[in-house]
Write an enzyme that holds these catalytic residues in place. Sequence first.
Site, short mmCIF file in Angstrom:
data_model
loop_
_atom_site.label_atom_id
_atom_site.label_comp_id
_atom_site.label_asym_id
_atom_site.label_seq_id
_atom_site.Cartn_x
_atom_site.Cartn_y
_atom_site.Cartn_z
N HIS A 262 -4.89 5.79 5.58
CA HIS A 262 -3.78 6.38 4.84
C HIS A 262 -3.24 7.57 5.61
CE1 HIS A 262 -7.68 7.79 3.29
NE2 HIS A 262 -7.13 8.98 3.08
N ASN B 219 -7.01 11.50 8.07
CA ASN B 219 -8.43 11.81 8.20
C ASN B 219 -9.19 10.54 8.59
OD1 ASN B 219 -8.28 14.56 7.40
ND2 ASN B 219 -8.03 13.90 5.28
N ASP C 258 -0.21 11.09 -4.34
CA ASP C 258 -1.63 11.44 -4.38
C ASP C 258 -1.98 11.94 -5.78
OD1 ASP C 258 -3.86 12.27 -1.96
OD2 ASP C 258 -4.15 13.13 -3.97
N ILE C 259 -3.14 11.53 -6.26
CA ILE C 259 -3.56 11.88 -7.63
C ILE C 259 -3.94 13.35 -7.76
CG2 ILE C 259 -6.05 11.42 -7.44
CD1 ILE C 259 -5.79 9.71 -10.00
N HIS D 181 -1.28 11.00 5.00
CA HIS D 181 -0.82 11.96 3.99
C HIS D 181 0.53 12.51 4.44
CE1 HIS D 181 -4.85 12.73 1.98
NE2 HIS D 181 -5.28 12.23 3.14
N VAL E 66 -11.58 7.89 1.40
CA VAL E 66 -11.25 6.50 1.03
C VAL E 66 -11.15 5.66 2.30
CG1 VAL E 66 -9.61 5.01 -0.16
CG2 VAL E 66 -9.97 7.34 -1.00
#
Length: 130
Positions: free
Chosen positions: A111, A98, A40-41, A113, A107
């Site tokens: 995904h 999410n 993750d950025i 996490h 986004v």
Amino acid sequence: MEAVDARGPYDDENIFAKILRGEIPSTKVYEDEWSYAFEDINPQAPTHVLVIPKGKYRSWVDFTESASAEEIAGFIRAVGAVARELGLEDDGYRLLVNAGKNAHQMVPHLHVHVFAGRPLGPMLAGGANG
Ligand code: AMP
């Protein structure tokens, strides 16, 4: 950035679609036929990895309704493989998905996490009413 609606058509221009096409750089953690995992950025824990299916799915509901059994099994196994390969089992880790605006999905590509590397606190901040 605004949270997205988890429903509707898939947006081919979302950030993770661009990452899958190699148009935006990412730091790869794991990859197989079905899945891609990258850092993750904006990490929220010492380990914060995102695992995404390679197919075009906006959300958990979309994925589980529309993906093949092979894709679903492959993706779930990939999340486990990431936790195992990163050595997260001893101290523990948290998975989080999410979906939609109340969950602050930013986004619109499914995904998972993966958080680890410190005590992660209670499940949700704020209790039942925030
Ligand atoms: P969510 O709120 O569940 O949709 O989470 C989206 C996550 O994507 C956030 O944790 C962001 O920090 C992360 N993110 C956004 N853009 C990038 C990117 N280019 N590379 C890696 N992670 C990103």
